[in-house]
Design a protein around this motif. Sequence first.
Motif, short mmCIF file in Angstrom:
data_model
loop_
_atom_site.label_atom_id
_atom_site.label_comp_id
_atom_site.label_asym_id
_atom_site.label_seq_id
_atom_site.Cartn_x
_atom_site.Cartn_y
_atom_site.Cartn_z
N GLY A 163 -9.77 43.92 -9.75
CA GLY A 163 -8.88 43.00 -9.04
C GLY A 163 -9.61 41.97 -8.21
N ALA A 164 -10.78 42.32 -7.65
CA ALA A 164 -11.50 41.36 -6.80
C ALA A 164 -11.95 40.13 -7.60
CB ALA A 164 -12.69 42.05 -6.13
N PRO A 165 -12.61 40.31 -8.74
CA PRO A 165 -12.95 39.11 -9.52
C PRO A 165 -11.72 38.33 -9.98
CG PRO A 165 -14.27 40.99 -10.24
CD PRO A 165 -13.21 41.52 -9.33
N ILE A 166 -10.66 39.06 -10.40
CA ILE A 166 -9.44 38.37 -10.84
C ILE A 166 -8.83 37.57 -9.69
CG2 ILE A 166 -7.05 38.71 -11.59
CD1 ILE A 166 -8.03 41.05 -13.29
N SER A 167 -8.76 38.21 -8.50
CA SER A 167 -8.20 37.52 -7.34
C SER A 167 -9.01 36.29 -6.98
CB SER A 167 -8.14 38.48 -6.14
OG SER A 167 -7.25 39.55 -6.39
N GLY A 168 -10.33 36.42 -7.04
CA GLY A 168 -11.19 35.28 -6.76
C GLY A 168 -10.95 34.14 -7.74
N LEU A 169 -10.77 34.48 -9.02
CA LEU A 169 -10.52 33.45 -10.04
C LEU A 169 -9.13 32.83 -9.90
CD1 LEU A 169 -12.15 35.26 -13.11
CD2 LEU A 169 -13.05 33.26 -11.90
N LEU A 170 -8.14 33.64 -9.53
CA LEU A 170 -6.77 33.12 -9.37
C LEU A 170 -6.70 32.08 -8.26
CD1 LEU A 170 -4.49 36.30 -9.82
CD2 LEU A 170 -4.79 34.38 -11.39
N LEU A 171 -7.55 32.22 -7.26
CA LEU A 171 -7.59 31.20 -6.21
C LEU A 171 -7.97 29.84 -6.79
CD1 LEU A 171 -9.30 33.17 -3.28
CD2 LEU A 171 -6.89 32.55 -3.49
N ALA A 277 -18.98 34.99 3.91
CA ALA A 277 -19.86 34.43 4.95
C ALA A 277 -21.31 34.35 4.50
CB ALA A 277 -19.76 35.28 6.22
N PHE A 278 -21.65 34.99 3.36
CA PHE A 278 -23.00 34.87 2.82
C PHE A 278 -23.24 33.49 2.19
CE2 PHE A 278 -22.92 39.73 1.87
CZ PHE A 278 -23.14 40.00 3.22
N GLY A 279 -22.16 32.67 2.13
CA GLY A 279 -22.28 31.33 1.55
C GLY A 279 -21.90 31.26 0.09
N LEU A 280 -21.05 32.20 -0.37
CA LEU A 280 -20.66 32.25 -1.77
C LEU A 280 -19.34 31.51 -2.01
CD1 LEU A 280 -21.39 36.05 -2.46
CD2 LEU A 280 -22.93 34.09 -2.76
N THR A 281 -19.08 31.17 -3.28
CA THR A 281 -17.77 30.61 -3.65
C THR A 281 -16.74 31.73 -3.71
OG1 THR A 281 -18.10 30.96 -6.03
CG2 THR A 281 -18.96 28.90 -5.08
N ASN A 282 -15.46 31.36 -3.86
CA ASN A 282 -14.41 32.38 -3.97
C ASN A 282 -14.63 33.28 -5.17
OD1 ASN A 282 -13.06 31.46 -1.70
ND2 ASN A 282 -11.68 30.13 -2.85
N ALA A 283 -14.97 32.69 -6.31
CA ALA A 283 -15.19 33.50 -7.53
C ALA A 283 -16.39 34.43 -7.34
CB ALA A 283 -15.41 32.59 -8.73
#
Length: 440
Positions: A163-171, A277-283
């Motif tokens: 779900g975490a990767p999917i949620s990140g992609l859905l954003l 906060a590590f500086g990553l994108t949503n995905a």
Amino acid sequence: MSQSAAPTPSEIEASTIRAISWRLIPFLVLAYFFSYLDRVNLGFAALEMNADLKFTPLIFAWGAGIFFIGYFIFEVPSNLALEKFGASRWIARIMVTWGIISALMATVSGELSFYVLRFLLGVAEAGFFPGIILYLTYWYPAEYRGRFLAAFAIAVPISTVIGAPISGLLLGLDGVMGLRGWQWLFILEGIPSVLLGIVTWFYLTDKPEKADWLTAEQKAWLAAKLQAETATKQAARHLTLGQALSSPKVIMLSLIYFGFVGALYGMQFWLPQIVKAFGLTNAQTGFVTAIPYLFGTIAMILWARHSDATRERVAHVGGPLLLTAAALAASSYLTDPTITMAVLTVAAIGVFCTFAVFWTLPTAWLSGTAAAGGIALINSIGNLAGFGGPYLIGWVKEATGSTSSGLLVLSILPLIAGLLVFLGGHETKTEFAGAGPVKQ
């Protein structure tokens, strides 16, 4: 013309457990996957929603936590309703209503609507998890319960691994049809729960005696096995519903579960923001957030199997809680992203190893209506920490500007819970009465 030999008891046992497991576990895991995803996808929605709606850390913490107030109020009545109306109808009702309300989270426009919908989501979902825990005791003897409770509960870490990767992609759907990415997240993750709830009405079998997918021999073996366990429990201590709800042991288990849930949801709701906060994108945040839960999933299954094989419960619940406490405390002092994620992965392993075995503690000595009420009470009191854990981190973050300081304070909850497990002990003889020798 020779006739085939009648199956031995061990063959009947193996075939019965296999038939039950293939019929129930994959479906229940899928249902719990969407239940848990709809509960915690708020952590990913917050990556955009908080800025859009100008939510402070405390407003977000209140919204994340108020779910558990509604959940707490309606948990015991909901589980008693499942005992009365049957699992298929009641779980179907729960899933359809929570799916609709989860999708309606896309309509949140401010603080009030945020609080109201999160509260109603808790009301709708109340009774699902303890209902399934109760339901599985109708089908599995004690010596199988740890591993199959863990197989069901695997949906929790898996909901983040997938779900975490999917949620990140859905954003990334931001702007499609005029909707923000966080709105699409709620809509597209809520609809499957409604559809699956409709299927549940027709698919789930309420009790083994109604299972036309078991043979007469399988039903007879299972009935005899479970009746013997129930008789042993009642001979040792026959509790009414009222006695179960006021039992000191139930209260202690509720406090233990409170410490566990505080750690679980404290991480679940805030980890995406810690990783972002590590500086990553949503995905990228979605994929990195999944890492601790992937390791937690593997550890969960292996730990439950080991507990069943050794028939030891106390160290298998208390030990991982103490490990979680130590890892959360250590993570608050770290600044390097890689080392921080490694330590939080250890914390996740501790959390899910606890989850794998905890529910064998109350189901070992509660039965019937006392089990329905007692399990629901433990879960409802414990899940109040779903409010307390995220709120604690939000409060500390707003006061100090640091999420990591909140993790240090949060570590106190699993520390106390782990100590209580060793203090309270466990009635192993009652749980495994008639189960035969330990398998080497």
